[in-house]
Design an enzyme around this catalytic site. Structure first.
Site, PDB file in Angstrom:
ATOM      1  N   HIS A  18       0.812  -1.219   0.103  1.00 31.25           N
ATOM      2  CA  HIS A  18       0.104  -0.058  -0.188  1.00 31.25           C
ATOM      3  C   HIS A  18       1.026   1.351  -0.028  1.00 31.25           C
ATOM      4  O   HIS A  18       0.597   2.238  -0.935  1.00 31.25           O
ATOM      5  CB  HIS A  18      -0.722   0.038   1.314  1.00 31.25           C
ATOM      6  CG  HIS A  18      -2.106  -0.951   1.343  1.00 31.25           C
ATOM      7  ND1 HIS A  18      -1.989  -1.587   2.258  1.00 31.25           N
ATOM      8  CD2 HIS A  18      -2.976  -1.285   0.582  1.00 31.25           C
ATOM      9  CE1 HIS A  18      -3.107  -2.712   2.368  1.00 31.25           C
ATOM     10  NE2 HIS A  18      -3.617  -2.347   1.034  1.00 31.25           N
ATOM     11  N   LYS A  42     -14.921  -8.110   6.424  1.00 32.51           N
ATOM     12  CA  LYS A  42     -14.431  -9.279   7.308  1.00 32.51           C
ATOM     13  C   LYS A  42     -14.259  -8.387   8.805  1.00 32.51           C
ATOM     14  O   LYS A  42     -14.132  -7.150   8.735  1.00 32.51           O
ATOM     15  CB  LYS A  42     -12.872  -9.820   6.768  1.00 32.51           C
ATOM     16  CG  LYS A  42     -12.862  -9.617   5.304  1.00 32.51           C
ATOM     17  CD  LYS A  42     -11.839  -8.424   4.831  1.00 32.51           C
ATOM     18  CE  LYS A  42     -11.878  -8.319   3.609  1.00 32.51           C
ATOM     19  NZ  LYS A  42     -11.217  -6.729   3.057  1.00 32.51           N
ATOM     20  N   ARG A  91      -1.752  -6.340  -8.494  1.00 33.95           N
ATOM     21  CA  ARG A  91      -0.639  -7.099  -8.031  1.00 33.95           C
ATOM     22  C   ARG A  91      -0.477  -8.209  -9.035  1.00 33.95           C
ATOM     23  O   ARG A  91       0.489  -8.473  -9.730  1.00 33.95           O
ATOM     24  CB  ARG A  91      -0.954  -7.738  -6.720  1.00 33.95           C
ATOM     25  CG  ARG A  91      -0.706  -6.770  -5.615  1.00 33.95           C
ATOM     26  CD  ARG A  91      -1.286  -7.475  -4.399  1.00 33.95           C
ATOM     27  NE  ARG A  91      -2.545  -7.580  -4.514  1.00 33.95           N
ATOM     28  CZ  ARG A  91      -3.614  -8.200  -3.731  1.00 33.95           C
ATOM     29  NH1 ARG A  91      -2.853  -8.415  -2.389  1.00 33.95           N
ATOM     30  NH2 ARG A  91      -4.604  -8.626  -3.868  1.00 33.95           N
ATOM     31  N   SER A 129      -3.273  -7.900   2.742  1.00 30.57           N
ATOM     32  CA  SER A 129      -3.552  -7.470   4.338  1.00 30.57           C
ATOM     33  C   SER A 129      -4.289  -8.845   4.881  1.00 30.57           C
ATOM     34  O   SER A 129      -3.975  -8.953   6.024  1.00 30.57           O
ATOM     35  CB  SER A 129      -4.608  -6.446   4.054  1.00 30.57           C
ATOM     36  OG  SER A 129      -4.159  -5.303   3.823  1.00 30.57           O
TER      37      SER A 129
HETATM   38  O1  PNS Z   1      -8.587  -2.854  -1.013  1.00 35.76           O
HETATM   39  P1  PNS Z   1      -9.935  -3.254  -0.529  1.00 35.76           P
HETATM   40  O2  PNS Z   1      -9.901  -3.517   0.953  1.00 35.76           O
HETATM   41  O3  PNS Z   1     -10.365  -4.616  -1.091  1.00 35.76           O
HETATM   42  O4  PNS Z   1     -10.807  -2.174  -1.119  1.00 35.76           O
HETATM   43  C1  PNS Z   1     -11.993  -2.497  -1.541  1.00 35.76           C
HETATM   44  C2  PNS Z   1     -12.828  -1.278  -1.335  1.00 35.76           C
HETATM   45  C3  PNS Z   1     -12.870  -0.322  -0.144  1.00 35.76           C
HETATM   46  C4  PNS Z   1     -12.339  -0.309  -2.556  1.00 35.76           C
HETATM   47  C5  PNS Z   1     -14.461  -1.633  -1.738  1.00 35.76           C
HETATM   48  O5  PNS Z   1     -14.682  -2.658  -0.935  1.00 35.76           O
HETATM   49  C6  PNS Z   1     -15.382  -0.411  -1.602  1.00 35.76           C
HETATM   50  O6  PNS Z   1     -15.445   0.269  -2.373  1.00 35.76           O
HETATM   51  N1  PNS Z   1     -16.410  -0.508  -0.597  1.00 35.76           N
HETATM   52  C7  PNS Z   1     -17.341   0.556  -0.447  1.00 35.76           C
HETATM   53  C8  PNS Z   1     -18.570  -0.073  -0.819  1.00 35.76           C
HETATM   54  C9  PNS Z   1     -18.901  -0.091  -2.329  1.00 35.76           C
HETATM   55  O7  PNS Z   1     -18.781   1.113  -2.934  1.00 35.76           O
HETATM   56  N2  PNS Z   1     -19.022  -1.180  -2.918  1.00 35.76           N
HETATM   57  C10 PNS Z   1     -19.407  -1.157  -4.274  1.00 35.76           C
HETATM   58  C11 PNS Z   1     -18.262  -1.561  -4.983  1.00 35.76           C
HETATM   59  S1  PNS Z   1     -18.838  -2.173  -6.599  1.00 35.76           S
END
Ligand code: PNS
Length: 166
Positions: A18, A42, A91, A129
């Site tokens: 990150h 989670k 990645r 993570s």
């Molecule tokens: O790196 P991560 O932890 O997988 O991040 C995921 C994240 C936070 C970008 C994603 O889960 C998100 O945008 N969550 C907010 C809810 C949302 O907008 N969901 C719709 C996605 S289609």
């Protein structure tokens, strides 16, 4: 032209991958906002406050890095922030499918949604993570995977939870 990026994620915990991505973002954009998701699906290892603090500390309180917490839809945050470019890391190829689907879903909800994918340094290709959390909770060292201040916080948190070998 957009000179602001938003890098959203759970950051539970922030990893070296990150940090590498935020630095790469800073080489392309004047400002990088790091959006820390309040409620990852989670059960989080770190509270929202801790995750926000860790990003700020790891980036040395850089004035070009703004760290904010968010809840709800990413597209709503993007709209409220004036449509910055969203920054996400890729990645490996398997990341692409999820990212592609999420980006198109978000663009359907907000036609102004733009995303830039950046590759972290190859040293971090394997890092996630969730794996760091697993190693930490099972008593392993995470020093090679996260910034030193994050490793210290993890050690403090998991010190009392060493696994028992029967
Ligand atoms: O790196 P991560 O932890 O997988 O991040 C995921 C994240 C936070 C970008 C994603 O889960 C998100 O945008 N969550 C907010 C809810 C949302 O907008 N969901 C719709 C996605 S289609």
């Amino acid at each position: 032209m957009k000179n602001k990026a938003l890098y959203p994620g759970s950051f539970d915990p922030l990893t070296n991958g990150h940090v590498d991505l935020i630095r790469r973002g800073l080489s392309m954009f004047d400002q990088v906002a790091v959006g820390v998701l309040k409620n990852p699906s989670k059960r989080p290892l770190f509270s929202l406050k801790e995750r926000v603090e860790m990003v700020k500390e790891a980036m040395g309180h850089n004035p070009r890095v703004r760290v904010l917490a968010f809840d709800g839809l990413l597209v709503d945050l993007v709209r409220d922030m004036g449509d910055p470019v969203v920054l996400r890391g890729l990645r490996v190829v398997s990341d692409f499918e999820y990212e592609f689907q999420m980006a198109l879903m978000n663009r359907k909800m907000n036609p102004g949604y733009e995303v830039v994918f950046m590759m972290p340094d190859e040293r971090y290709t394997y890092l996630s993570s969730s794996m760091v959390r697993q190693v930490a909770l099972l008593g392993g060292s995470v020093r090679n995977f996260v910034p030193p201040l994050v490793a210290k916080r993890i050690e403090k948190k998991t010190k009392t939870k060493k696994p028992v070998h029967a």
